[in-house]
Design a protein around this motif. Sequence first.
Motif, PDB file in Angstrom:
ATOM      1  N   PHE A  79       0.853  -1.195   0.000  1.00  0.00           N
ATOM      2  CA  PHE A  79       0.000   0.000   0.000  1.00  0.00           C
ATOM      3  C   PHE A  79       0.886   1.241   0.000  1.00  0.00           C
ATOM      4  O   PHE A  79       1.999   1.216   0.510  1.00  0.00           O
ATOM      5  N   SER A 297      -5.251   4.869   0.639  1.00  0.00           N
ATOM      6  CA  SER A 297      -3.980   4.297   0.199  1.00  0.00           C
ATOM      7  C   SER A 297      -4.189   3.630  -1.142  1.00  0.00           C
ATOM      8  O   SER A 297      -5.221   2.985  -1.364  1.00  0.00           O
ATOM      9  N   LEU A 389      -0.612  14.701  10.373  1.00  0.00           N
ATOM     10  CA  LEU A 389      -1.305  14.195   9.175  1.00  0.00           C
ATOM     11  C   LEU A 389      -0.389  13.312   8.347  1.00  0.00           C
ATOM     12  O   LEU A 389       0.819  13.468   8.383  1.00  0.00           O
TER      13      LEU A 389
HETATM   14  C1  LIG Z   1      -2.519   1.204   4.711  1.00  0.00           C
HETATM   15  O1  LIG Z   1      -1.660   1.889   3.834  1.00  0.00           O
HETATM   16  C2  LIG Z   1      -0.439   2.295   4.335  1.00  0.00           C
HETATM   17  C3  LIG Z   1       0.319   3.069   3.465  1.00  0.00           C
HETATM   18  C4  LIG Z   1       1.572   3.503   3.893  1.00  0.00           C
HETATM   19  C5  LIG Z   1       2.071   3.195   5.160  1.00  0.00           C
HETATM   20  C6  LIG Z   1       1.296   2.429   6.020  1.00  0.00           C
HETATM   21  C7  LIG Z   1       1.809   2.069   7.389  1.00  0.00           C
HETATM   22  C8  LIG Z   1       2.054   3.348   8.170  1.00  0.00           C
HETATM   23  N1  LIG Z   1       3.198   3.891   8.160  1.00  0.00           N
HETATM   24  N2  LIG Z   1       0.982   3.882   8.870  1.00  0.00           N
HETATM   25  C9  LIG Z   1       1.125   5.021   9.619  1.00  0.00           C
HETATM   26  O2  LIG Z   1       2.124   5.702   9.634  1.00  0.00           O
HETATM   27  C10 LIG Z   1      -0.057   5.395  10.453  1.00  0.00           C
HETATM   28  C11 LIG Z   1      -0.800   4.415  11.095  1.00  0.00           C
HETATM   29  C12 LIG Z   1      -1.869   4.833  11.908  1.00  0.00           C
HETATM   30  C13 LIG Z   1      -2.160   6.197  12.059  1.00  0.00           C
HETATM   31  N3  LIG Z   1      -1.426   7.138  11.414  1.00  0.00           N
HETATM   32  C14 LIG Z   1      -0.408   6.754  10.617  1.00  0.00           C
HETATM   33  O3  LIG Z   1       0.337   7.702   9.959  1.00  0.00           O
HETATM   34  C15 LIG Z   1      -0.306   8.961   9.760  1.00  0.00           C
HETATM   35  C16 LIG Z   1       0.440   9.999  10.596  1.00  0.00           C
HETATM   36  C17 LIG Z   1       1.852  10.185  10.065  1.00  0.00           C
HETATM   37  N4  LIG Z   1       1.846  10.529   8.636  1.00  0.00           N
HETATM   38  C18 LIG Z   1       1.172   9.489   7.821  1.00  0.00           C
HETATM   39  C19 LIG Z   1      -0.266   9.290   8.273  1.00  0.00           C
HETATM   40  C20 LIG Z   1       0.022   1.978   5.614  1.00  0.00           C
END
Ligand SMILES: COc1cccc(CC(=N)NC(=O)c2cccnc2OC2CCNCC2)c1
Length: 389
Positions: A79, A297, A389
Motif C-alpha cells: 500500500f 492508500s 497528518l
Molecule cells: C494502509 O496503507 C499504508 C500506506 C503507507 C504506510 C502504512 C503504514 C504506516 N506507516 N501507517 C502510519 O504511519 C499510520 C498508522 C496509523 C495512524 N497514522 C499513521 O500515519 C499517519 C500519521 C503520520 N503521517 C502518515 C499518516 C500503511
Amino acid sequence: NRHKFWETQPVGQFKDVGDSSLPDGPIEPPTPLSEVKQEPYNLPNLYEWITCDINSDGVCTEVYNLLTDNYVEDDENMFRFNYSKEFLRWALRPPGYFKSWHIGVRVKSSKKLVAFITGAPARIRVRDEIVLMAEVNFLCVHKKLRSKRLAPVMIKEVTRRVHLENIWQAAYTAGVVLPTPMSTCQYWHRSLNPKKLIDVGFSRLGARMTMSRTIKLFKLPDSTATPGFRKMELHDVPAVTRLLRNYLSQFIVAPDFDENDVEHWLLPKEDVVDSFLVESPETHEITDFCSFYTLPSSILGNPNYSTLKVAYSYYNVSTKTPLLQLMNDVLIVAKQKDFDVFNALDVMQNETFVKELKFGPGDGKLHYYLYNYRIKHAVRSSELGLVLL
Ligand SMILES: COc1cccc(CC(=N)NC(=O)c2cccnc2OC2CCNCC2)c1
C-alpha cells in the motif's frame, strides 16, 4: 550513515539518552536572523529548488502525482499513501502558513518535480511551555533518485526557511527510528469492510474463522446510538474550542488550538476531515466531540481493487457520552461513508477503546520527534495529545 546526518543536528542524541544533567527545552538558542543562511543550500547540479504554489491547480497536481507514485509505503510494499489534492491544500494552508515552506526540487532541463518537503506552523504546548513549531511533513524523493543524499539537504533547506521566519523548533513523525523519538506509538486498525481487507491482503482470515463469520464479527448497526450526535457546524467552533482546549490540557505534548485553528483543522471538509459532536437534547450543551481524517492508500498490484479507503482517528473528547459509545458511533458513520478500515494510534485515551471495539494491532510503530527541543524522559503515547497528518 543516516545517523551521520542526524548526529550533526540539534536533536536528542542516542548517547545523551538518560543523561539527566541536560535540561529539557531548546538544545540550541535562536540565531540572529542576519546570521541565518540567506541563500538556499546547494543541490546536485542537475536540480533546482522550486517553491510550490499549492493554490495553483497545476502545481498541486504535480505534487499530488509525485506523492501518489513515490511517497510512504507500508513495510510489505502493498500500500502507498494517496493523499488527495484537497487534503494537501488543507494540510498545507493552516492559519499563518508560509508559501516558502512548500519546497520542491525539480530537474533544471525537464522541470519535472522530483522531490518535496513541507512545513506548517503550529503552536505546540510541551508541559507548560507554548512553543512555536513547524510541523514538517511530506518529505518525498522520487524512487529513481533515492540514496543520492537528497533528503538531508531537503531537511536542511526546510530548516533554513523555518529559521528565516524566526521559528526554531519542529515536530515530525516517521516509521523509522532516528535520534531520538520523543514518543513511540502503536497503531491499530478496525475492519469495516473485512472482505475487501482480506481480498487485498491488508488483513488475514483469523484461524478457525470463515469469511461469513468474520463479516458478522465486524458488523455495525446502520445508525448511531447517541442522542444529539450530529455533524459539527461553523457556529459550534467556540464550544468545540473550549471542549478541546480543556481536554488536551491533560497531555504533556498537545496543540494549543485557538478558534481559528479549530475552524481550519476540525470543521468538516468533504473527503478530507469529518467531525461530529454531541449536543445535549435537554441543555443544548456540547458535551463530546470526535473526528477523523480521510487518507486513502493506493493498493499496489491488485487486479480487483486500486484504492483502500482509510479513516484516521483525529481528535476525540468525551465528557458525558462514554468514549466507547462515542467511538462506536464514529465507526458506524465511517462505515456509512464506505470506509474500508478505521485507523487509530494509541495516543491520548485511544488505548481504552481499541480492544473493546475490535481493533487489531498494526504491524508497525509511528515515532514522534521534536527538532531542537530536548525532552529528557520519553513521553508515553497515552501522554501524547498530538495527531499529525
Ligand atoms: C494502509 O496503507 C499504508 C500506506 C503507507 C504506510 C502504512 C503504514 C504506516 N506507516 N501507517 C502510519 O504511519 C499510520 C498508522 C496509523 C495512524 N497514522 C499513521 O500515519 C499517519 C500519521 C503520520 N503521517 C502518515 C499518516 C500503511
